[in-house]
Motif scaffolding. Structure first.
Motif, short mmCIF file in Angstrom:
data_model
loop_
_atom_site.label_atom_id
_atom_site.label_comp_id
_atom_site.label_asym_id
_atom_site.label_seq_id
_atom_site.Cartn_x
_atom_site.Cartn_y
_atom_site.Cartn_z
N GLU A 48 0.83 -1.20 0.00
CA GLU A 48 0.00 0.00 0.00
C GLU A 48 0.86 1.25 0.00
OE1 GLU A 48 -3.55 2.03 2.67
OE2 GLU A 48 -2.91 -0.02 3.09
N ALA A 49 1.91 1.26 0.81
CA ALA A 49 2.80 2.42 0.86
C ALA A 49 3.46 2.67 -0.49
CB ALA A 49 3.87 2.21 1.94
N ILE A 50 3.91 1.62 -1.15
CA ILE A 50 4.55 1.76 -2.45
C ILE A 50 3.57 2.28 -3.49
CG2 ILE A 50 5.60 0.45 -4.35
CD1 ILE A 50 6.82 -1.37 -2.13
N VAL A 51 2.37 1.72 -3.51
CA VAL A 51 1.36 2.13 -4.49
C VAL A 51 0.97 3.59 -4.25
CG1 VAL A 51 -1.03 1.77 -5.21
CG2 VAL A 51 0.50 -0.17 -4.95
N LEU A 52 0.85 4.00 -3.02
CA LEU A 52 0.50 5.39 -2.74
C LEU A 52 1.56 6.34 -3.28
CD1 LEU A 52 -1.01 5.21 0.85
CD2 LEU A 52 -2.16 5.96 -1.23
N LEU A 53 2.82 6.02 -3.05
CA LEU A 53 3.88 6.89 -3.54
C LEU A 53 3.93 6.91 -5.06
CD1 LEU A 53 6.72 6.14 -0.97
CD2 LEU A 53 5.27 8.18 -1.13
N LEU A 54 3.72 5.76 -5.67
CA LEU A 54 3.75 5.70 -7.13
C LEU A 54 2.52 6.34 -7.77
CD1 LEU A 54 5.17 2.12 -7.71
CD2 LEU A 54 6.35 4.30 -8.03
N ALA A 55 1.45 6.52 -7.01
CA ALA A 55 0.21 7.07 -7.56
C ALA A 55 0.22 8.59 -7.66
CB ALA A 55 -0.97 6.63 -6.70
N ILE A 56 1.17 9.25 -7.05
CA ILE A 56 1.15 10.72 -7.02
C ILE A 56 1.24 11.30 -8.43
CG2 ILE A 56 2.41 12.77 -6.27
CD1 ILE A 56 3.14 11.19 -3.73
N GLN A 57 2.21 10.88 -9.19
CA GLN A 57 2.40 11.47 -10.52
C GLN A 57 1.25 11.14 -11.48
OE1 GLN A 57 4.44 13.78 -11.07
NE2 GLN A 57 4.16 14.00 -13.26
N PRO A 58 0.77 9.90 -11.55
CA PRO A 58 -0.37 9.66 -12.44
C PRO A 58 -1.60 10.48 -12.07
CG PRO A 58 0.65 7.59 -11.88
CD PRO A 58 1.31 8.65 -11.05
N ILE A 59 -1.83 10.71 -10.79
CA ILE A 59 -2.97 11.52 -10.37
C ILE A 59 -2.80 12.94 -10.89
CG2 ILE A 59 -4.14 12.55 -8.39
CD1 ILE A 59 -3.56 9.95 -6.87
N ARG A 60 -1.59 13.46 -10.79
CA ARG A 60 -1.34 14.82 -11.27
C ARG A 60 -1.48 14.90 -12.78
NH1 ARG A 60 3.93 16.72 -10.00
NH2 ARG A 60 3.14 18.80 -10.36
N ILE A 61 -1.04 13.88 -13.50
CA ILE A 61 -1.11 13.88 -14.97
C ILE A 61 -2.55 13.75 -15.45
CG2 ILE A 61 -0.52 12.54 -17.03
CD1 ILE A 61 2.19 12.02 -15.75
N MET A 62 -3.37 12.97 -14.74
CA MET A 62 -4.76 12.75 -15.14
C MET A 62 -5.63 13.98 -14.93
SD MET A 62 -5.49 8.80 -13.92
CE MET A 62 -6.62 9.39 -12.72
N GLY A 63 -5.02 15.07 -14.57
CA GLY A 63 -5.80 16.29 -14.39
C GLY A 63 -6.34 16.43 -12.99
N GLY A 64 -5.76 15.73 -12.09
CA GLY A 64 -6.22 15.83 -10.71
C GLY A 64 -5.79 17.15 -10.10
N ASP A 65 -6.64 17.68 -9.28
CA ASP A 65 -6.32 18.92 -8.58
C ASP A 65 -5.64 18.60 -7.27
OD1 ASP A 65 -7.52 20.35 -10.63
OD2 ASP A 65 -9.50 20.23 -9.69
N LEU A 66 -4.62 17.79 -7.34
CA LEU A 66 -3.90 17.40 -6.14
C LEU A 66 -2.89 18.49 -5.83
CD1 LEU A 66 -4.07 14.93 -4.31
CD2 LEU A 66 -2.15 13.96 -5.55
N SER A 67 -3.19 19.29 -4.83
CA SER A 67 -2.33 20.41 -4.46
C SER A 67 -1.17 19.91 -3.61
CB SER A 67 -3.16 21.43 -3.67
OG SER A 67 -3.59 20.84 -2.45
N GLY A 68 -0.40 20.85 -3.12
CA GLY A 68 0.71 20.51 -2.23
C GLY A 68 0.22 19.80 -0.98
N TRP A 69 -0.93 20.24 -0.47
CA TRP A 69 -1.51 19.59 0.71
C TRP A 69 -1.93 18.16 0.39
CZ3 TRP A 69 -1.09 21.08 5.50
CH2 TRP A 69 -0.86 22.42 5.77
N GLY A 70 -2.50 17.97 -0.78
CA GLY A 70 -2.93 16.64 -1.19
C GLY A 70 -1.76 15.69 -1.32
N ILE A 71 -0.69 16.18 -1.93
CA ILE A 71 0.52 15.35 -2.07
C ILE A 71 1.09 15.04 -0.69
CG2 ILE A 71 2.89 15.32 -2.93
CD1 ILE A 71 1.84 16.95 -5.33
#
Length: 128
Positions: free
Chosen positions: A39-62
């Motif tokens: 789970e920890a690995i998947v969470l860290l690897l998910a940050i960039q795809p979320i940002r690329i998919m147009g997610g509004d993941l701000s600094g707080w979200g990351i």
């Protein structure tokens, strides 16, 4: 290797192992730790795809995603403690709630929540 007929008889008063595992506690701890480490690995690897998919993941979200990954890794390393299973369950709830930041985090929360529920049910079946 001795056949089942040649196996030594159990001492009176000893309960037979229900799971057939040599060390069921360690097996269950390994299952929980492996689930949380993945789970920890998947969470860290998910940050960039979320940002690329147009997610509004701000600094707080990351920051929230990284914090959840760190907590998952810490709890995975603490699986010998009795409270770690409860902390793992709480982590799944927090991950599901982080779906308010981005829908994909809710999807990960659902997937890992179901995985954690399975690991918990295996724990109860093995350890009784």
């Amino acid at each position: 290797m001795p056949s089942p007929e040649e196996a030594p008889a159990e001492v009176e008063g000893d309960e037979p192992r229900r799971s057939g595992l040599r060390n069921p506690e360690a097996a269950v701890r390994g299952l929980g730790a492996g689930t949380l480490a993945l789970e920890a690995i998947v969470l860290l690897l998910a940050i960039q795809p979320i940002r690329i998919m147009g997610g509004d993941l701000s600094g707080w979200g990351i920051g929230v995603v990284v914090a959840l990954a760190v907590v998952a890794a810490l709890v995975a390393g603490s699986m010998r403690r009795r409270w770690a299973w409860h902390a793992g369950t709480g982590l799944q709830v927090l991950l599901l709630a982080s779906g308010l930041l981005h829908w994909s985090l809710a999807a990960l929360g659902l997937i890992f929540g179901l995985t954690w529920a399975y690991a918990t049910s295996v724990r109860h079946k093995i350890l009784g």
